[in-house]
Each structure stands twice: as C-alpha cells, then as structure tokens.
Design a protein around this motif. Structure first.
Motif, PDB file in Angstrom:
ATOM      1  N   LEU A 184      -6.102  11.905  -8.398  1.00  0.00           N
ATOM      2  CA  LEU A 184      -5.477  11.242  -7.309  1.00  0.00           C
ATOM      3  C   LEU A 184      -6.057  10.005  -6.684  1.00  0.00           C
ATOM      4  O   LEU A 184      -5.229   9.161  -6.722  1.00  0.00           O
ATOM      5  CB  LEU A 184      -5.298  12.402  -6.373  1.00  0.00           C
ATOM      6  N   GLU A 185      -7.339   9.904  -6.774  1.00  0.00           N
ATOM      7  CA  GLU A 185      -8.018   8.666  -6.245  1.00  0.00           C
ATOM      8  C   GLU A 185      -7.561   7.649  -7.415  1.00  0.00           C
ATOM      9  O   GLU A 185      -7.428   6.453  -6.711  1.00  0.00           O
ATOM     10  CB  GLU A 185      -9.583   8.988  -6.179  1.00  0.00           C
TER      11      GLU A 185
ATOM     12  N   LEU B 191      -3.818   6.638  -6.830  1.00  0.00           N
ATOM     13  CA  LEU B 191      -3.869   5.720  -5.495  1.00  0.00           C
ATOM     14  C   LEU B 191      -4.532   4.266  -5.462  1.00  0.00           C
ATOM     15  O   LEU B 191      -4.277   3.578  -4.733  1.00  0.00           O
ATOM     16  CB  LEU B 191      -4.448   6.602  -4.327  1.00  0.00           C
TER      17      LEU B 191
ATOM     18  N   GLU C 201       1.415   4.212   4.363  1.00  0.00           N
ATOM     19  CA  GLU C 201       0.242   4.676   3.891  1.00  0.00           C
ATOM     20  C   GLU C 201       0.373   6.237   3.922  1.00  0.00           C
ATOM     21  O   GLU C 201      -0.033   6.933   2.895  1.00  0.00           O
ATOM     22  CB  GLU C 201      -0.974   4.548   4.827  1.00  0.00           C
ATOM     23  N   ASP C 202       0.965   6.979   5.027  1.00  0.00           N
ATOM     24  CA  ASP C 202       1.213   8.438   5.027  1.00  0.00           C
ATOM     25  C   ASP C 202       2.080   8.852   3.992  1.00  0.00           C
ATOM     26  O   ASP C 202       2.054  10.185   3.545  1.00  0.00           O
ATOM     27  CB  ASP C 202       1.737   8.640   6.391  1.00  0.00           C
TER      28      ASP C 202
ATOM     29  N   GLU D 273       0.308   9.234  -0.690  1.00  0.00           N
ATOM     30  CA  GLU D 273      -0.269  10.264  -1.335  1.00  0.00           C
ATOM     31  C   GLU D 273       0.675  11.364  -1.651  1.00  0.00           C
ATOM     32  O   GLU D 273       0.432  12.086  -2.907  1.00  0.00           O
ATOM     33  CB  GLU D 273      -1.536  10.827  -0.445  1.00  0.00           C
TER      34      GLU D 273
ATOM     35  N   ALA E 219       2.352  10.045  -4.748  1.00  0.00           N
ATOM     36  CA  ALA E 219       1.593  10.025  -5.827  1.00  0.00           C
ATOM     37  C   ALA E 219       1.515  11.529  -6.630  1.00  0.00           C
ATOM     38  O   ALA E 219       1.494  11.725  -7.787  1.00  0.00           O
ATOM     39  CB  ALA E 219       0.129   9.548  -5.601  1.00  0.00           C
ATOM     40  N   ILE E 220       1.523  12.508  -5.762  1.00  0.00           N
ATOM     41  CA  ILE E 220       1.336  14.081  -6.102  1.00  0.00           C
ATOM     42  C   ILE E 220       2.486  14.236  -6.849  1.00  0.00           C
ATOM     43  O   ILE E 220       2.449  15.031  -7.868  1.00  0.00           O
ATOM     44  CB  ILE E 220       1.025  14.981  -4.819  1.00  0.00           C
TER      45      ILE E 220
ATOM     46  N   ASP F 224      -8.021  17.195  -8.607  1.00  0.00           N
ATOM     47  CA  ASP F 224      -9.303  16.754  -8.027  1.00  0.00           C
ATOM     48  C   ASP F 224     -10.478  16.631  -9.237  1.00  0.00           C
ATOM     49  O   ASP F 224     -11.677  16.316  -9.005  1.00  0.00           O
ATOM     50  CB  ASP F 224      -9.876  17.994  -7.126  1.00  0.00           C
TER      51      ASP F 224
END
Length: 662
Positions: free
Chosen positions: A107-108, A111, A161-162, A165, A168-169, A183
């Motif tokens: 995920l990181e 992003l 920004e909110d 994520e 992305a998921i 993770d």
C-alpha cells in the motif's frame, strides 16, 4: 465598415494559448524515422492520438511496438521527425517488466505515486503569494501563472488526500491483492505481482495518455476482466500492446499496424483490422497488377511506333504519362511464422494421473486435500486467481515439487513440462543450438536445425547467445525443446506469455491436433476458448471441477456470485402480523429518511450553482486586470477567489457524503 480594435498584449497572448490548446489537444507523431546501426525501424511515420481514444498497436515481434511506446514516453529520441505532446497531457508508461527496489509495503509503495502532492501544494501557495503582490498585468508571465495555478488546483481537487488510500485499496483489490497482503513488503512478491503494483500506481495517477506494453502478461483471468472494465471507463487516452485478442477486441476501437517500417491506421478493433488488412493487401495487389498491365501496353506502343513520324505526338504523350505515373507498391505482410506439430503421443493407460495431495510452505497452506483425476486424451484447464496453487499442482504432477498425500500415474505416462518461467531458466551463456543439443538424444539430433527453423531460428540465429534473445524468442526456443521427445502428457504453465498473436494461434492449433493429454494454465481467454473441455477452479486451497467451455464457466460463476449476494440481501422473514407491521414501519421510516437526504442534496446543488457562478465572475475579473485593477491590487479579489473555491470544495464533499448515504 472599419472597426478600430485595440487588443492589448496579454489578450493576444491569451488568444495564442487558446489557439494552441485547440490545435494541439492531441499527441502526434510527425514524420518520425528511427534507425539502428543504419537499419530503419520506422520511415517517416505519422499519426495522432486524440482525446479518450483506445488504440491497439499491432505488428509482429520485432516490428517496433515497444520502441514506439518508448519514443512517446521520451525514453528514445527518434533519428528525425517530431513528437508533439501538449504540456497539459501527462504520460504514464507500463513496460513489460520492471523490478521495484523498495522496502515499503504494498500500500505504501502504491501511494508513493502521489509523492508530488505536497510539492504541488507548496507551489500553489507560492504562486498565490506572487499574484497577490504583482501589478504587471500585461506581462505574459502573469497570465501563465494564473493558468498554472488553475492547473495545480484541478490536480489537487482530483487527488484529495482522504480519498487516495481508499482508491488505492480498491485498485489493488481489483488487480488481485488480498486485503491482508497490503501490509507485506514489496520485495516479498514475485516480478509478476510487482508489475501489478506498477500498474496500480499508473491507474491511480490517471495520466492523460496511458502507454501499456503487455499489461495482461502477469494477470489472471479475474484481474484481466477487472482491468478491462476499469479501462473501458478510463477518462484519458490509451495506447496498448497486447497479445490477448479478447482484451484488444473488448477494449479498443482503433488499431495501428506497424508493417515494413510504416504505420497503417484502422478505425476498428483488432479482429476487424485483420480482415481489413488482408483486404488492403489484396486491393493493392489488384491495383499493382492493373498498373503493370497498363505500363506494359504503353511501353509496347512506344517501342512499336517510336520511329514513325505520324505517331510521334502519341508516342511522346505516352512517354510523359509513364514519367508522371505514381507507381503502386504492395505492402507485403510478414508471413514468417512458426510451424510445427507435436510428435504422435505414445499409448498410455486410460487414467493418466489421479491424486489427493496437499502442500504447504511452513505455516502457509497452499493446497489442502485436493482430489483430481485426468483421463487419456483430455484437455484440462487450471484456472483461478494467481497464488491459489495452480502452478504448485503443475509442479507436483511434473515431479518438480514434493508434497504430502497420494499421486498415481497410469501405464506408460511420459510427460513434458513447460514452466511459467521456463525461458528464464535457460543458460544465458549457451547458444540456441547448444541449448537444444544438450537435451537431444538419438536420431532427433539430426533434426535439430529443421526444428529450430520451424521456430524461426535460421542461419546465424542458431549461434546467438541466449542472453541476447528477446522474451518472444526465448519462449519459442522453450517450446521447441518440447519436441525433442515424444510425450503423452503435456503440462503447460502460461505458454502464451511473450508469444505474438500468430504464434499463439499456431501453438493452439498444434495442441488441438495433439493426440495426448493436456493440462494447461493460462489467463488468455481467446487461447483457452475451444481448446479445453474441462476445468479445475482453484480457490481457498481447494479445487472444484467444471465441465464445459470457459464462457459457460465464467457465466455460471457470475450467476453464483449474484445468487450469493441476493441471499445476503434478502433474509427469509417470519410471516407474522407483528413482522409485517414492523416491515411497513421500517419502510416508511426509510422513505422519509431518503426524502430528507434528497432535499439536502438539492439545497447543496443550488448553493453550488450560485458559488460556481460567482467563481466564474471572479475568474473573468482576474483575466481582465485593466477594468478591475483596484480590486486586484488590494488583494481582495484573490482572497474572495480562495474563499469561494474552498466553499465549493466543502459543498462537493458534503454532496458526496450524502450521495454515499443515499
């Protein structure tokens, strides 16, 4: 009537910007030539990519498809010609392979594609401060700053920004990542899964032009279908290379063919392009033959009456006609293709292989008591999400992996195995011929050159080192090795990766005529169509049998998913008066709540109309500083612009929140 028009310099500049936007609201290749060591790959090719187009790039392996994508992405500079990409069109390029060197989790890393957002915020603030103190409104740089600020503002609105994520998921899930895998470190995943991360980053960035080189190579059928649906609704333009015919046909409406250093443009999907391309060649041949006939007749007339004074005028007329004639040329198709048949399969028992096996790596369980049986002459497809154990079971059956449980082979079963990464296992320091000669035994060694020729390795090609071969050449060589011994059980893991469409069709034809037993893993729907008659679906460490075509399987699976959803949505009610009364009351309350939300949304929509109208008025004033210089100088207009913009953003957020509730 004479009109005395006084146009200030900033207005002229703004007019030039608008004209440029209208003229170049597209990406264009203009008279591009590319040469490598004096040999041309492209010769003065030209084409345009318009807004929201979906284009397939066709041509044999080595024609220059990947090179063309790299030229557009400015990784390769053409020998001559120009590539025009407007400043407001962003590019996103997905290569066939790219290893990600990252210590971040999935995920990181995904992003990280938005690492420029904070930088854009700072740039926006800097421009805002500059505009609030500047008074040189006639300066072209002033208008450019306004334009740049609006562009940045649009980018920041799109990439809130909110929402990043959550989006992305969604994309990672669609491409096959489970929630508990997000993770994990990127370095824990194979190259294929890392390419999915790269694809996810591109899809989230939403560039104006997506350049995709074999995007389905590392995807399973479910992920391909998800990507296909995602790209159908994509807001930008797409230029893609793919050997998945169904993917091209379902997505593209235009096909660019690279053939003999030229580009041919067809406003149709891939399958229709194939038909039109053959028609074009036939028409060219007919026109060429007619022209040649006319040329011969004219030359014969000239030769016959060259020395007759009475015919001198007619002779000269025909000589000039020949000199001015535009000669028709025929763009011959490249007909070089592999051609082979598998050797006759030795006789085997009726049951080829059956078993009940399990496999786990430490604590990780992959297969749990999976039962299967495969009979002589069957053509079986293994399908399912990547990571569910398809390749693991193939390796167990082929004897390349240990297991627990029981595995039985029938009488006289001789297997041939093509691994998913077979071509990567070839010794890079050996030549093509040595790679074949190492495993050939007996009389088959006398036929090595013939076999290699059938797979397009001719002349000096057989002396090439493996290290210099393309992915397609390595895949062809790996297939050729399967012919070195007769087998009655072929085990193929993704055999079409890196094969062009013609080679895939020929492989499929050879497998249809193969009289042995086949087990194949493939994500290519067109390749599997009509090839397999039974499937094993891999899911949750188990396998489920399905008899029928791939289309029937996909249809049934979708229906089953809908049934499951319906069961969750519609619990069986208890038929009592009290229950019915409660249901009625609940229904009324729900309708009341919906009406309330709709009223609130309508109110916000009216506020948005009013605020956006006010914002347009402010923008008009900012673009006309001569008439509104006082408001601009004291900074009030900029302050008002910021306030209204924030108000619009807040209203949109509130409307979206209510829409989700509704």
């Amino acid at each position: 009537m004479n009109l005395n028009l006084k146009i200030s310099s900033w207005r002229i500049h703004l007019l030039m910007i608008l004209l440029q936007t209208n003229l170049y609201n597209m990406v264009s290749i203009e008279n591009v030539t590319v040469e490598f060591n004096g040999t041309p790959l492209f010769e003065e090719i030209s084409f345009q990519i318009n807004d929201k187009e979906r284009i397939g790039l066709a041509g044999k392996n080595g024609a220059g498809k990947t090179t063309l994508l790299k030229i557009l992405n400015k990784e390769i500079i053409p020998t001559s010609g120009t590539v025009v990409v407007p400043q407001d069109v962003s590019l996103g390029y997905l290569p066939q392979e790219k290893m990600i060197k990252s210590e971040l989790n999935v995920l990181e890393e995904t992003l990280s594609a938005f690492s420029n957002i904070n930088q854009l915020k700072q740039e926006y603030e800097t421009i805002y401060q500059q505009l609030s103190i500047r008074t040189d409104y006639d300066n072209p740089s002033y208008l450019l700053l306004i334009e740049k600020m609006n562009d940045i503002q649009h980018t920041l609105l799109v990439n809130e920004e909110d929402k990043l994520e959550g989006n992305a998921i969604k994309v990672l899930n669609g491409l096959g990542f489970k929630s508990d895998e997000l993770d994990k470190k990127v370095s824990d995943f194979s190259l294929g899964w890392q390419m999915r991360i790269e694809l996810a980053k591109l899809l989230l960035l939403k560039p104006g032009l997506l350049l995709l080189d074999e995007p389905t190579n590392h995807l399973d059928i479910e992920a391909i279908q998800w990507l296909e649906n995602f790209l159908k609704n994509y807001t930008g333009s797409i230029l893609l290379v793919s050997h998945d015919r169904a993917f091209l046909d379902n997505l593209t409406l235009r096909t660019l063919e690279i053939n003999n250093h030229k580009i041919f443009d067809y406003k149709v999907p891939y399958s229709k392009y194939l038909v039109l391309s053959k028609e074009r060649i036939s028409q060219q041949k007919a026109a060429f033959e007619n022209q040649q006939k006319k040329v011969k007749e004219t030359e014969a007339f000239i030769e016959r009456f060259r020395y007759k004074a009475s015919k001198a005028k007619q002779v000269q007329s025909r000589v000039k006609m020949l000199e001015k004639m535009d000669m028709v040329s025929v763009d011959e198709l490249d007909n070089s293709k592999i051609h082979f048949r598998f050797p006759p399969a030795p006789r085997s028992g009726k049951v080829v292989v059956e078993g009940n096996v399990s496999k786990q790596y430490g604590e990780l369980k992959v297969l749990n008591d999976v039962n299967f049986h495969i009979l002589k002459g069957e053509k079986i497809g293994f399908i399912g999400r990547n990571g569910e154990g398809k390749t693991t079971l193939l390796k167990i059956i082929s004897g390349h992996l240990d297991y627990s449980g029981e595995l039985k082979f029938g009488h006289n079963v001789i297997s041939g195995y093509y691994a998913q990464d077979q071509w990567e296992m070839l010794d890079k320091n050996k030549t093509v011929f040595e790679t074949m000669d190492d495993i050939a035994v007996g009389d088959i060694r006398k036929q090595l050159n013939s076999i290699l020729g059938a797979f397009l390795f001719r002349g000096d090609d057989v002396d090439k080192k493996i290290s210099v071969l393309s992915g397609g050449e390595k895949a062809r060589l790996s297939l050729a090795r399967l012919l070195l011994k007769p087998t009655n059980l072929l085990i193929l893991d993704e055999p079409t990766n890196h094969l062009d469409l013609i080679s895939k069709d020929i492989l499929k034809s050879a497998l249809l005529n193969y009289d042995g037993t086949l087990i194949v893993v493939s994500h290519d729907r067109d390749f599997l169509h009509g090839l397999t008659d039974r499937f094993y679906e891999f899911k949750d460490h188990k396998i489920n049998e399905f008899r029928g075509s791939l289309e029937q399987f996909l249809e049934k699976r979708n229906l089953e998913q809908l049934d499951e959803l319906e069961k969750k949505k519609k619990p069986v009610p208890v038929a009592t008066k009290q229950t019915n009364k409660n249901i009625w009351a609940e229904k009324k309350e729900k309708e009341k709540y919906i009406r309330k939300i709709k009223r609130e949304m309508e109110k916000i929509e009216k506020q948005l109309d009013s605020s956006e109208k006010l914002l347009n008025e402010i923008n008009e004033k900012l673009s006309d500083p001569e008439n509104f210089s006082d408001e601009i100088k004291n900074g009030n207009l900029f302050k008002k612009h910021e306030e209204v913009q924030k108000e619009i953003e807040t209203l949109y957020e509130e409307w979206s929140r209510l829409d989700e509730k509704l």
